[in-house]
Design a protein around this motif. Structure first.
Motif: not given
Length: 402
Positions: A63-84
């Motif tokens: 897949x061709x790379x886009x001009x920019x790629x941003x990852x937006x992580x939703x940090x609730x501060x209450x996530x399960x520890x293994x997932x966090x």
């Protein structure tokens, strides 16, 4: 009677390579229409699979790379520890690759623990569900609005939504994406964001693993992605380890106040690697449920300042948490966190961060300032004070009994 041809999501049993091929086709069809891409990352299984797969497809040139790629992580501060824990490691890997990673987190006073224990707002309930929008939806909207200020044109938002596991789940996705934008834990970022965020019409969404079955998600996370160097194997711990596909348990926040049973936390605690987190099981009964008790809550008397029946509905409604209730809950949360972290230090395992130093300080400052939610002044009686009814001026009115 001739059976109709099966739909894409009905009886199709593709292999993982075939599912990936369909993902590639969708990205090649829609990706080039947008120079800028963003990946919505919650740390759950579907968004983790989507994120790592897209990175692999770009890195291998499928897949061709886009001009920019941003990852937006939703940090609730209450996530399960293994997932966090897994999300932290994956974000480190992304940054090492030069990917722009942005963390969406609520402002201090709107974080879940500060909002409850500092401002006195009661724990979320099915009738007063303030948590998802406040600690997840609105922070993500703010991150996207900021991103849009820096890039021209539109952004393609790539999400981990899947469909076709069952009619019931499909219905839940449709409902959850239309009510407060959310299903607790996943799905909320699929909906077109509201005008209030100033970004309607500038974001298109695409679910590139829409057609994947859950077994394919786990094959990718537990075998394919780790072989490529991605730290995805830990995600399975939050869903049942080797039995993740069958258990498939995730409610969202630790000890979710809205869930009758926290199956996700129960599942995590059965794992020897995470059993030291057992004090987290006290969060629901010793904090959330305790704070629902009338003795820790203020209540309207049903009368206005002149002693007449107050206007509006719910004249004797239960309200915010008392100052003593907040102090009690704060100490219990810190005790739960302390017990987990003492064991974590002894075992060399990840620590718990229910409350950091800044949040604890802010909570204590708000309590000291006797902060109350709008419409409450702290002089109201507690919910366990009896209210009798009296006949006054031809009307039955509540009378506070002291």
């Amino acid at each position: 009677m001739t059976r109709a041809q099966p739909t894409l999501f009905e009886d199709m049993r593709t292999t993982l390579p075939e599912a990936i091929d369909l993902t590639v086709q969708s990205l090649l069809a829609y990706g080039p229409q947008h120079e800028h891409w963003a990946i919505a990352y919650s740390g759950g299984k579907d968004s983790t699979a989507t994120l790592t797969l897209i990175m692999h497809l770009i890195e291998t040139g499928r897949v061709p790379a886009p001009k920019s790629l941003t990852v937006c992580y939703a940090d609730t501060r209450m996530e399960l520890i293994p997932l966090a824990f897994a999300a932290t490691r994956i974000m480190e890997q992304l940054r090492a690759r030069g990917v722009d990673v942005r963390v969406a987190v609520a402002p201090m006073d709107l974080c879940m623990m500060v909002y409850m224990l500092g401002r006195g707002v009661p724990p979320p309930s099915n009738s007063f569900r303030w948590c998802t929008r406040q600690i997840k939806v609105e922070p993500m909207q703010a991150v996207l609005a900021d991103l849009l200020e820096k890039v021209p044109g539109t952004i393609l938002m790539l999400t981990g939504v899947r469909i076709g596991e069952s009619a019931a789940r499909d219905a839940r996705i449709a409902v959850s994406c239309g009510k407060d934008g959310a299903e607790c834990g996943q799905g909320w970022y699929q909906e077109v964001l509201p005008d209030a965020a100033g970004i309607r019409g500038r974001i298109a969404t695409l679910a590139p693993i829409l057609h994947w079955r859950v077994c394919q998600v786990w094959d990718w996370l537990m075998f394919e992605a780790p072989a490529l160097g991605w730290a995805t194997a830990d995600v399975a711990d939050a869903y049942g380890g080797d039995e993740a596909e069958e258990v498939n348990a995730r409610t969202g926040c630790i000890g979710c106040p809205l869930a009758s049973r926290d199956l996700a936390l129960d599942t995590v605690l059965r794992s020897p690697r995470w059993s030291y987190l057992r004090p987290l099981a006290d969060l629901k009964p010793l904090v959330y449920r305790e704070l629902r008790k009338p003795k820790w809550r203020l209540r309207k008397t049903g009368l206005d300042e002149a002693g007449n029946i107050a206007a509006g509905k719910n004249k004797q409604r239960m309200g915010p948490i008392t100052l003593d209730g907040r102090r009690m809950a704060l100490e219990r949360v810190l005790d739960i966190q302390g017990r987990c972290n003492e064991a974590a230090g002894r075992l060399g395992r990840p620590t718990v961060d229910l409350l950091n130093v800044e949040e604890e300080t802010r909570i204590r400052d708000l309590i000291a300032a006797e902060t109350w939610p709008h419409g409450w002044d702290g002089d109201e009686p507690t919910g366990d004070v009896p209210l009798d009814l009296v006949y006054r001026d031809g009307l039955v009115q509540p009378l506070l009994v002291r």
